[in-house]
Design a protein around this motif. Structure first.
Motif, PDB file in Angstrom:
ATOM      1  N   CYS A  85      22.887   1.742  21.438  1.00  0.00           N
ATOM      2  CA  CYS A  85      22.390   0.709  22.242  1.00  0.00           C
ATOM      3  C   CYS A  85      23.866  -0.422  22.012  1.00  0.00           C
ATOM      4  O   CYS A  85      24.199  -0.859  20.905  1.00  0.00           O
ATOM      5  N   ALA A 142      19.120  -8.571  16.620  1.00  0.00           N
ATOM      6  CA  ALA A 142      18.939  -7.538  17.511  1.00  0.00           C
ATOM      7  C   ALA A 142      19.392  -6.267  16.797  1.00  0.00           C
ATOM      8  O   ALA A 142      18.692  -5.227  16.885  1.00  0.00           O
ATOM      9  N   LEU A 165      21.035  -4.073  25.500  1.00  0.00           N
ATOM     10  CA  LEU A 165      20.170  -5.225  25.502  1.00  0.00           C
ATOM     11  C   LEU A 165      21.397  -6.596  25.782  1.00  0.00           C
ATOM     12  O   LEU A 165      22.295  -6.788  25.135  1.00  0.00           O
ATOM     13  N   SER A 187      17.883  -9.956  28.188  1.00  0.00           N
ATOM     14  CA  SER A 187      17.098 -11.139  27.409  1.00  0.00           C
ATOM     15  C   SER A 187      17.710 -12.427  27.651  1.00  0.00           C
ATOM     16  O   SER A 187      18.702 -12.459  27.730  1.00  0.00           O
ATOM     17  N   LEU A 203      10.425  -5.894  21.041  1.00  0.00           N
ATOM     18  CA  LEU A 203      11.607  -5.429  21.608  1.00  0.00           C
ATOM     19  C   LEU A 203      11.066  -3.720  21.606  1.00  0.00           C
ATOM     20  O   LEU A 203      11.654  -3.284  22.659  1.00  0.00           O
TER      21      LEU A 203
END
Length: 121
Positions: free
Chosen positions: A4, A17, A50, A81, A111
């Protein structure tokens, strides 16, 4: 291992995150703006992104539009986000090609649920 890319100009958001995603067994990379994120996507595309929205240099919207023009970008899951809670600000990234959105600040459970909804967790 799933990968990610966290794209946000806030170091705090990236740190939070990263911690959450690593506990969900993601390999994580970070970018502070859309331009840096595009560079990171040059080689190997991550499974997910993200994506923060309001950033200097290149916004999340600009990044997403350029990303979706690339080959195989349809295989990439993008979760937007944002701190904006106005419906137009939530709808805009979805219309531009994001797969889901999450409101900041988010926690692990929120999340994780969003990532499950798009099939990457």
């Amino acid at each position: 291992m799933k990968s990610c890319l966290i794209v946000d100009d806030s170091k705090v958001i990236r740190k939070v995150a990263r911690h959450i995603l690593e506990t969900l067994e993601f390999e994580v990379e970070e970018a502070g703006d859309g331009q840096e994120a595009l560079s990171r996507c040059e080689g190997k595309l991550p499974v997910g992104v993200l994506l923060g929205w309001n950033m200097p240099v290149m916004s999340g919207m600009e990044f997403l539009r350029l990303l979706r023009q690339r080959d195989h970008s349809d295989l990439l899951i993008v979760v937007s986000s944002t701190t904006e809670n106005v419906m137009a600000h939530i709808r805009a990234p979805l219309e531009a090609g994001a797969d889901e959105y999450v409101m900041k600040p988010f926690d692990r459970e929120t999340l994780h649920i969003k990532l499950q909804l798009v099939g990457v967790a």
